[in-house]
Design a protein around this motif. Structure first.
Motif, PDB file in Angstrom:
ATOM      1  N   MET A 159       0.858  -1.185   0.000  1.00 19.79           N
ATOM      2  CA  MET A 159       0.000   0.000   0.000  1.00 19.79           C
ATOM      3  C   MET A 159       0.893   1.233   0.000  1.00 19.79           C
ATOM      4  O   MET A 159       1.836   1.327   0.784  1.00 19.79           O
ATOM      5  CB  MET A 159      -0.898   0.007   1.233  1.00 19.79           C
ATOM      6  CG  MET A 159      -1.766   1.254   1.366  1.00 19.79           C
ATOM      7  SD  MET A 159      -3.240   1.224   0.327  1.00 19.79           S
ATOM      8  CE  MET A 159      -4.355   0.280   1.374  1.00 19.79           C
TER       9      MET A 159
ATOM     10  N   LYS B 197       0.621   7.448   2.847  1.00 19.90           N
ATOM     11  CA  LYS B 197      -0.575   8.279   2.966  1.00 19.90           C
ATOM     12  C   LYS B 197      -0.498   9.463   2.004  1.00 19.90           C
ATOM     13  O   LYS B 197       0.551  10.066   1.820  1.00 19.90           O
ATOM     14  CB  LYS B 197      -0.732   8.759   4.406  1.00 19.90           C
ATOM     15  CG  LYS B 197      -0.925   7.616   5.393  1.00 19.90           C
ATOM     16  CD  LYS B 197      -1.124   8.111   6.792  1.00 19.90           C
ATOM     17  CE  LYS B 197      -1.094   6.977   7.796  1.00 19.90           C
ATOM     18  NZ  LYS B 197      -2.102   5.960   7.541  1.00 19.90           N
TER      19      LYS B 197
ATOM     20  N   ASP C 280      -3.686   6.538  -6.914  1.00 19.24           N
ATOM     21  CA  ASP C 280      -3.960   5.893  -5.635  1.00 19.24           C
ATOM     22  C   ASP C 280      -3.985   6.947  -4.536  1.00 19.24           C
ATOM     23  O   ASP C 280      -3.100   7.817  -4.498  1.00 19.24           O
ATOM     24  CB  ASP C 280      -2.879   4.861  -5.302  1.00 19.24           C
ATOM     25  CG  ASP C 280      -3.032   3.576  -6.083  1.00 19.24           C
ATOM     26  OD1 ASP C 280      -3.357   3.654  -7.280  1.00 19.24           O
ATOM     27  OD2 ASP C 280      -2.818   2.501  -5.510  1.00 19.24           O
ATOM     28  N   TYR C 281      -4.967   6.863  -3.661  1.00 15.64           N
ATOM     29  CA  TYR C 281      -5.010   7.776  -2.521  1.00 15.64           C
ATOM     30  C   TYR C 281      -5.181   6.960  -1.246  1.00 15.64           C
ATOM     31  O   TYR C 281      -6.147   6.192  -1.102  1.00 15.64           O
ATOM     32  CB  TYR C 281      -6.156   8.774  -2.652  1.00 15.64           C
ATOM     33  CG  TYR C 281      -6.094   9.863  -1.603  1.00 15.64           C
ATOM     34  CD1 TYR C 281      -5.210  10.937  -1.741  1.00 15.64           C
ATOM     35  CD2 TYR C 281      -6.889   9.804  -0.461  1.00 15.64           C
ATOM     36  CE1 TYR C 281      -5.130  11.925  -0.780  1.00 15.64           C
ATOM     37  CE2 TYR C 281      -6.823  10.789   0.508  1.00 15.64           C
ATOM     38  CZ  TYR C 281      -5.932  11.853   0.347  1.00 15.64           C
ATOM     39  OH  TYR C 281      -5.853  12.828   1.311  1.00 15.64           O
ATOM     40  N   THR C 282      -4.211   7.096  -0.340  1.00 14.45           N
ATOM     41  CA  THR C 282      -4.280   6.448   0.965  1.00 14.45           C
ATOM     42  C   THR C 282      -4.761   7.482   1.971  1.00 14.45           C
ATOM     43  O   THR C 282      -4.118   8.520   2.173  1.00 14.45           O
ATOM     44  CB  THR C 282      -2.911   5.887   1.381  1.00 14.45           C
ATOM     45  OG1 THR C 282      -2.457   4.967   0.374  1.00 14.45           O
ATOM     46  CG2 THR C 282      -3.005   5.162   2.718  1.00 14.45           C
ATOM     47  N   TRP C 283      -5.914   7.199   2.590  1.00 13.86           N
ATOM     48  CA  TRP C 283      -6.569   8.176   3.461  1.00 13.86           C
ATOM     49  C   TRP C 283      -5.781   8.341   4.753  1.00 13.86           C
ATOM     50  O   TRP C 283      -5.530   7.356   5.462  1.00 13.86           O
ATOM     51  CB  TRP C 283      -8.003   7.738   3.740  1.00 13.86           C
ATOM     52  CG  TRP C 283      -8.801   7.627   2.468  1.00 13.86           C
ATOM     53  CD1 TRP C 283      -8.968   6.514   1.694  1.00 13.86           C
ATOM     54  CD2 TRP C 283      -9.506   8.682   1.817  1.00 13.86           C
ATOM     55  NE1 TRP C 283      -9.730   6.797   0.592  1.00 13.86           N
ATOM     56  CE2 TRP C 283     -10.083   8.121   0.640  1.00 13.86           C
ATOM     57  CE3 TRP C 283      -9.716  10.034   2.101  1.00 13.86           C
ATOM     58  CZ2 TRP C 283     -10.842   8.877  -0.239  1.00 13.86           C
ATOM     59  CZ3 TRP C 283     -10.491  10.784   1.227  1.00 13.86           C
ATOM     60  CH2 TRP C 283     -11.042  10.210   0.076  1.00 13.86           C
TER      61      TRP C 283
ATOM     62  N   ASP D 142      -4.432   0.258   6.790  1.00 12.64           N
ATOM     63  CA  ASP D 142      -4.625   1.535   6.113  1.00 12.64           C
ATOM     64  C   ASP D 142      -5.703   1.373   5.043  1.00 12.64           C
ATOM     65  O   ASP D 142      -5.934   0.276   4.522  1.00 12.64           O
ATOM     66  CB  ASP D 142      -3.327   2.004   5.455  1.00 12.64           C
ATOM     67  CG  ASP D 142      -2.285   2.429   6.472  1.00 12.64           C
ATOM     68  OD1 ASP D 142      -2.659   2.728   7.620  1.00 12.64           O
ATOM     69  OD2 ASP D 142      -1.095   2.449   6.120  1.00 12.64           O
TER      70      ASP D 142
ATOM     71  N   GLY E 200      -7.314   2.775   1.361  1.00 11.93           N
ATOM     72  CA  GLY E 200      -7.003   3.515   0.148  1.00 11.93           C
ATOM     73  C   GLY E 200      -8.081   3.373  -0.905  1.00 11.93           C
ATOM     74  O   GLY E 200      -8.979   2.523  -0.807  1.00 11.93           O
TER      75      GLY E 200
ATOM     76  N   ARG F 110      -8.586   3.885  -5.503  1.00  9.61           N
ATOM     77  CA  ARG F 110      -7.811   3.907  -6.749  1.00  9.61           C
ATOM     78  C   ARG F 110      -8.728   4.170  -7.932  1.00  9.61           C
ATOM     79  O   ARG F 110      -9.887   3.735  -7.955  1.00  9.61           O
ATOM     80  CB  ARG F 110      -7.083   2.581  -6.944  1.00  9.61           C
ATOM     81  CG  ARG F 110      -6.394   2.418  -8.284  1.00  9.61           C
ATOM     82  CD  ARG F 110      -5.706   1.070  -8.386  1.00  9.61           C
ATOM     83  NE  ARG F 110      -4.564   0.987  -7.479  1.00  9.61           N
ATOM     84  CZ  ARG F 110      -3.918  -0.137  -7.191  1.00  9.61           C
ATOM     85  NH1 ARG F 110      -4.321  -1.286  -7.707  1.00  9.61           N
ATOM     86  NH2 ARG F 110      -2.879  -0.119  -6.375  1.00  9.61           N
TER      87      ARG F 110
ATOM     88  N   VAL G   3      -2.419  -6.462   0.781  1.00  9.14           N
ATOM     89  CA  VAL G   3      -3.484  -5.581   0.305  1.00  9.14           C
ATOM     90  C   VAL G   3      -4.656  -6.431  -0.162  1.00  9.14           C
ATOM     91  O   VAL G   3      -4.468  -7.467  -0.814  1.00  9.14           O
ATOM     92  CB  VAL G   3      -3.002  -4.674  -0.849  1.00  9.14           C
ATOM     93  CG1 VAL G   3      -4.163  -3.863  -1.419  1.00  9.14           C
ATOM     94  CG2 VAL G   3      -1.901  -3.735  -0.391  1.00  9.14           C
TER      95      VAL G   3
END
Length: 302
Positions: free
Chosen positions: A40, A43, A85-88, A97, A99, A101, A148
Motif C-alpha cells: 500500500m 498516505k 492511488d489515494y491512501t486516506w 490503512d 485507500g 484507486r 493488500v
C-alpha cells in the motif's frame, strides 16, 4: 449477436486498464500488478503513468491451435494509462490503512485478420477505454510482509459498437476482488496477487463472458537500494462457461493464457520510480498469444 471465435478475439483491447473482450478472455489487465502488488502506498496521493505495447500474430481455439479458416492474424496495440492511488491519512479498518484507486486508459488498437472466403475482417479503434475504480482497499504492514485486499470495478464507459470487429470498450461491467502480498528481506522481494474476475452480461449482445482466476507473481533481487532486477509472470484460467441468450456458447469458450518475462525497477533521488517489464505469452486457449512491454513511472505527491 456474438461474433464467434475470430471476431470475439478481435474485440480484445490490450491496454493498461483492461482487456475489453467477449469470447473466452478476460476483463482484467494481465501482468500490470505483478510487481510489489502487496504494498500500500504512503498516505496521500500517488500517481502512475503507464505505457504498454502488445502485439500478437497467433490466435488460438479451445485446443491451443490456430482455428481453421484463418490465413493470417495480427494485432498491435499501444496504450497510455494513468492510475491514481489515494491512501486516506486518518482512516483505519481492522488495523489496515485504507485507500482508493482510479485508472483511466487510452489505447490505439489495430487488427488484421485474413479469413477464408471473407477476406480481412479486422479493423482499428482508439480512444478512452473502460475505467477501473477501487472504492476501498485495505493495506496491512508487517516487518517483512505487506498485504493488500480490495475489489476493482470496471465501468463500461469506453466506445463500443456491437457491429464493429474492434472496440476499445467492452460493453459490460466487471468485478474483480483480489488479495495480494509482498515479502521483503534485505536482498530479495517476492510478490503474488490472486484475483477472481466476475464478468457481467453485455446488454448490447446478450452475451456473458465466463468468470476466471488470475495469478500474478514476481521475484526481485535488490542489486542496490535503488535498483532491482527480477522475473515476473501471470496466469489466467477461465472457470465458468461463456453464454449467449442464456445458453452455453459452443463448448463454453473458456480462455486461458500464461506470460513470463524479466523486469527492472529504479528509484531516482528526486522520488520517482521507473518499472519496465516484458512478457512472452504461452499456453493460450481461446486467446491471442503474443508479447507485451510495460513502462511505468510512479511518483508520490508529498
Amino acid at each position: 449477436m456474438k461474433h464467434g471465435l475470430v471476431l470475439g478475439l478481435l474485440t480484445s483491447v490490450i491496454s493498461g486498464s483492461i482487456y475489453a473482450t467477449e469470447g473466452g478472455t478476460i476483463g482484467y489487465p494481465l501482468g500490470i500488478d505483478a510487481i510489489y502488488s502487496g504494498v500500500m502506498f504512503p498516505k496521500g496521493l500517488t500517481g502512475m503513468l503507464i505505457y504498454q505495447n502488445y502485439s500478437a500474430d497467433k490466435v488460438t481455439d479451445s485446443h491451443g491451435n490456430t482455428p481453421s479458416g484463418i490465413n493470417s492474424f495480427k494485432i498491435n496495440s499501444n496504450a497510455l494509462s494513468a492510475r491514481f492511488d489515494y491512501t486516506w491519512p486518518e482512516a483505519k479498518i481492522l488495523g489496515a490503512d485504507v485507500g482508493s484507486r482510479a485508472t483511466f486508459a487510452f489505447p490505439d488498437v489495430d487488427v488484421k485478420n485474413e479469413v477464408n472466403y471473407v477476406g480481412d475482417v479486422g479493423g482499428s479503434s482508439k480512444g478512452m477505454t473502460d475505467s477501473t475504480i477501487t472504492p476501498m482497499m485495505l493495506g496491512w504492514h508487517g516487518k517483512n510482509l505487506q498485504q493488500v485486499a480490495g475489489m476493482d470495478i470496471t465501468i463500461p464507459v469506453g466506445k463500443y459498437n456491437k457491429n464493429d470487429a474492434v472496440n476499445v470498450g467492452s460493453g459490460y461491467m466487471t468485478f474483480a476482488p483480489y488479495y495480494a502480498f509482498t515479502w521483503f528481506d534485505r536482498s530479495w522481494d517476492f510478490s503474488g496477487k490472486l484475483v477472481y474476475v466476475i464478468n457481467q452480461k453485455n446488454m448490447h449482445t446478450d452475451y456473458k463472458s465466463g468468470n476466471g482466476f488470475t495469478l500474478e507473481t514476481s521475484l526481485g533481487y535488490h542489486v542496490n537500494p535503488k535498483f532491482t532486477a527480477g522475473i515476473t509472470g501471470y496466469a489466467f484460467k477461465q472457470v465458468t462457461d461463456d453464454k449467449q441468450d442464456g445458453v452455453v456458447y459452443e463448448d463454453g469458450y473458456r480462455g486461458q493464457v500464461m506470460g513470463l518475462g524479466p523486469y527492472i525497477s529504479y528509484r531516482f533521488d528526486a522520488g520517482p520510480a521507473l518499472i519496465i517489464r516484458a512478457y512472452k505469452e504461452f499456453k493460450a486457449e481461446n486467446h491471442s498469444e503474443g508479447e507485451s512491454v510495460f513502462a511505468g513511472l510512479m511518483y508520490h505527491f508529498k
